[in-house]
Design an enzyme around this catalytic site. Structure first.
Site, PDB file in Angstrom:
ATOM      1  N   LYS A  77       3.836  -0.795  18.872  1.00 16.53           N
ATOM      2  CA  LYS A  77       5.790  -0.110  18.530  1.00 16.53           C
ATOM      3  C   LYS A  77       5.507   1.088  17.552  1.00 16.53           C
ATOM      4  O   LYS A  77       6.299   1.804  17.833  1.00 16.53           O
ATOM      5  CB  LYS A  77       6.067  -1.480  18.336  1.00 16.53           C
ATOM      6  N   ASP A 114      15.199  -1.434  23.597  1.00 13.31           N
ATOM      7  CA  ASP A 114      15.968  -2.580  23.138  1.00 13.31           C
ATOM      8  C   ASP A 114      17.488  -2.639  22.458  1.00 13.31           C
ATOM      9  O   ASP A 114      17.842  -3.905  23.111  1.00 13.31           O
ATOM     10  CB  ASP A 114      15.324  -3.283  21.920  1.00 13.31           C
TER      11      ASP A 114
HETATM   12  P1  NAP Z   1       9.013 -10.697  13.620  1.00 13.12           P
HETATM   13  O1  NAP Z   1       9.076  -9.037  14.078  1.00 13.12           O
HETATM   14  O2  NAP Z   1       7.506 -11.819  13.796  1.00 13.12           O
HETATM   15  O3  NAP Z   1      10.180 -10.752  13.023  1.00 13.12           O
HETATM   16  C1  NAP Z   1      10.566 -12.371  13.310  1.00 13.12           C
HETATM   17  C2  NAP Z   1      11.748 -12.471  11.931  1.00 13.12           C
HETATM   18  O4  NAP Z   1      11.803 -14.333  12.401  1.00 13.12           O
HETATM   19  C3  NAP Z   1      11.009 -12.758  11.463  1.00 13.12           C
HETATM   20  O5  NAP Z   1      12.170 -12.032  10.289  1.00 13.12           O
HETATM   21  C4  NAP Z   1      10.369 -13.790  10.448  1.00 13.12           C
HETATM   22  O6  NAP Z   1      10.399 -13.576   8.939  1.00 13.12           O
HETATM   23  C5  NAP Z   1      11.392 -14.855  11.281  1.00 13.12           C
HETATM   24  N1  NAP Z   1      10.436 -15.936  11.479  1.00 13.12           N
HETATM   25  C6  NAP Z   1       9.035 -16.544  12.510  1.00 13.12           C
HETATM   26  N2  NAP Z   1       8.641 -17.459  12.020  1.00 13.12           N
HETATM   27  C7  NAP Z   1      10.149 -18.043  11.355  1.00 13.12           C
HETATM   28  C8  NAP Z   1      10.389 -19.144  10.887  1.00 13.12           C
HETATM   29  N3  NAP Z   1       9.166 -20.434  11.055  1.00 13.12           N
HETATM   30  N4  NAP Z   1      11.120 -19.986   9.754  1.00 13.12           N
HETATM   31  C9  NAP Z   1      11.458 -19.459   9.599  1.00 13.12           C
HETATM   32  N5  NAP Z   1      11.652 -18.063  10.267  1.00 13.12           N
HETATM   33  C10 NAP Z   1      10.941 -17.151  11.139  1.00 13.12           C
HETATM   34  O7  NAP Z   1       8.712 -11.658  15.922  1.00 13.12           O
HETATM   35  P2  NAP Z   1      10.358 -10.398  16.194  1.00 13.12           P
HETATM   36  O8  NAP Z   1       8.877  -9.191  17.720  1.00 13.12           O
HETATM   37  O9  NAP Z   1      11.533  -9.385  15.778  1.00 13.12           O
HETATM   38  O10 NAP Z   1      10.976 -11.518  18.197  1.00 13.12           O
HETATM   39  C11 NAP Z   1      11.397 -12.725  17.727  1.00 13.12           C
HETATM   40  C12 NAP Z   1      11.331 -12.620  19.076  1.00 13.12           C
HETATM   41  O11 NAP Z   1      13.074 -12.538  19.397  1.00 13.12           O
HETATM   42  C13 NAP Z   1      11.024 -14.116  19.331  1.00 13.12           C
HETATM   43  O12 NAP Z   1      11.023 -14.980  20.179  1.00 13.12           O
HETATM   44  C14 NAP Z   1      10.303 -13.011  20.575  1.00 13.12           C
HETATM   45  O13 NAP Z   1      10.146 -13.048  21.964  1.00 13.12           O
HETATM   46  C15 NAP Z   1      12.348 -12.407  21.180  1.00 13.12           C
HETATM   47  N6  NAP Z   1      12.516 -10.838  22.041  1.00 13.12           N
HETATM   48  C16 NAP Z   1      13.277 -11.126  22.419  1.00 13.12           C
HETATM   49  C17 NAP Z   1      13.357  -9.572  23.327  1.00 13.12           C
HETATM   50  C18 NAP Z   1      13.993  -9.763  24.205  1.00 13.12           C
HETATM   51  O14 NAP Z   1      14.600  -9.142  25.250  1.00 13.12           O
HETATM   52  N7  NAP Z   1      15.296 -10.631  24.682  1.00 13.12           N
HETATM   53  C19 NAP Z   1      12.732  -8.392  22.758  1.00 13.12           C
HETATM   54  C20 NAP Z   1      12.503  -8.614  21.731  1.00 13.12           C
HETATM   55  C21 NAP Z   1      11.592 -10.197  21.436  1.00 13.12           C
HETATM   56  P3  NAP Z   1       9.542 -13.247   7.833  1.00 13.12           P
HETATM   57  O15 NAP Z   1       9.716 -12.165   7.695  1.00 13.12           O
HETATM   58  O16 NAP Z   1       9.736 -14.340   6.714  1.00 13.12           O
HETATM   59  O17 NAP Z   1       7.923 -14.090   8.489  1.00 13.12           O
END
Ligand code: NAP
Length: 307
Positions: A77, A114
């Site tokens: 991405k 998104d």
């Molecule tokens: P990402 O870039 O990895 O970001 C995840 C965020 O959550 C970071 O701020 C991370 O903090 C935090 N995090 C992860 N594990 C954690 C934990 N165990 N405890 C506390 N904080 C935690 O992931 P992303 O791409 O943003 O995706 C996140 C979620 O959104 C996923 O479930 C994904 O499926 C969903 N999503 C949905 C859509 C949709 O269209 N509905 C679109 C995109 C994403 P750190 O930086 O401290 O690790």
């Protein structure tokens, strides 16, 4: 145009797809091909497994093969930005592309749908961000799109509530040059100040994976006594349909929204960019639900992602 519901691949069929690594788990081919069939268009959408080191070659290959466009997912991405001629403003500011469109002159343009998908989830709940106070849980990729959507719609204040404030401050610094109306803040969700931030919120959005299968019982910390009953609680997770965060929010009298509309919405916006046709949203939603149901039957505790 073909007979509604029929789908036949011929020599004139236009190609679309989703590029990622790994990609076999993606539900986008199911959702997009359902929309193509319902619209009776001569397109086909396929999974495109591309390893990180092959990204540039793959983009050139798709372009010279007359692909009309493709979605982009993990891990490409951000890196794909360097392979594009044009990048629309949202994608450039967010720093990530999830949709690429290739026009008849081979001009290749990146978008981020998104943002559109997230805002569709708010519209469905009749929530207008203008002048509102919003708390976003997490500061990763999804949070970037959510934050930018809220800024575009004139939110008064957006606070990133996180476990790692240093990282979140970098996100705020990244957006700061593009933000005039909205106040951007960061709070450590273990600090006492978090309670005060929650008590002023009109909208709480979870963008962490906490609560997503297989971490069914996980959720970010929320003090339900602090959050006002009128606050909408939005979880961008779409499986399970009701995370623990949403269940608790509902039990505390909040209106809730999950990530399904965001997911289908980003796909619908991509479809329109490629074909110029507004897809049947409900057909796409139904295809997603059926695919998730099938998958859950086979692997009840499986974690999967999409795009
Ligand atoms: P990402 O870039 O990895 O970001 C995840 C965020 O959550 C970071 O701020 C991370 O903090 C935090 N995090 C992860 N594990 C954690 C934990 N165990 N405890 C506390 N904080 C935690 O992931 P992303 O791409 O943003 O995706 C996140 C979620 O959104 C996923 O479930 C994904 O499926 C969903 N999503 C949905 C859509 C949709 O269209 N509905 C679109 C995109 C994403 P750190 O930086 O401290 O690790």
């Amino acid at each position: 145009m073909k007979e509604e519901g029929a789908m036949q691949i011929t020599g004139t069929t236009k190609n679309l797809g989703v590029m990622g690594w790994p990609i076999a788990h993606s539900l986008s081919p199911i959702i997009q091909n359902a929309a193509i069939a319902a619209a009776g268009l001569d397109y086909v959408y396929m999974a495109l497994p591309v390893e990180p080191e092959d990204l540039e070659a793959a983009v050139i290959g798709l372009r010279v093969s007359h692909f009309r466009g493709f979605n982009v997912t993990i891990p490409h991405k951000q890196n794909i930005l360097h392979c594009l001629e044009e990048v629309d403003e949202d994608a450039a500011i967010i720093g990530a592309v999830n949709t690429v469109a290739i026009d008849e002159d081979f001009l290749i343009t990146g978008y981020n749908t998104d943002v559109t998908g997230f805002l569709m989830g708010l519209e469905e709940k009749a929530f207008d961000p203008r002048g509102k106070n919003v708390v976003i849980l997490g500061a990763g990729g999804a949070a970037h799109a959510v934050l930018w959507g809220l800024v575009k719609r004139g939110a008064a204040r957006v606070t990133l509530a996180v476990r790692n404030p240093e990282k979140a401050q970098k996100v705020v610094a990244h957006f700061a040059p593009h933000v005039t109306e909205t106040e951007l803040r960061v709070v450590d969700w273990t600090a006492s100040a978090y309670r005060g931030v929650l008590s002023a919120a009109d909208l709480l959005v979870n963008t962490t994976p906490l609560g997503m299968l297989p971490k069914l019982d996980g959720m970010p910390p929320v003090d339900w006594e602090a959050l006002r009953n009128e606050a909408l609680v939005y979880d961008v997770i779409y499986t399970p349909a009701e995370t623990r965060l949403l269940r608790e929010a509902r039990e505390h009298g909040h209106d809730i929204q999950n990530g399904e509309t965001m997911l289908v919405g980003q796909g619908a916006a991509s479809f329109e960019l490629w074909t110029g046709v507004k897809p049947d949203f409900e057909v796409m939603r139904k295809a997603l639900r059926q695919a998730l149901e099938e998958r859950n039957k086979k692997r009840p505790l499986a974690a999967f992602c999409i795009s």
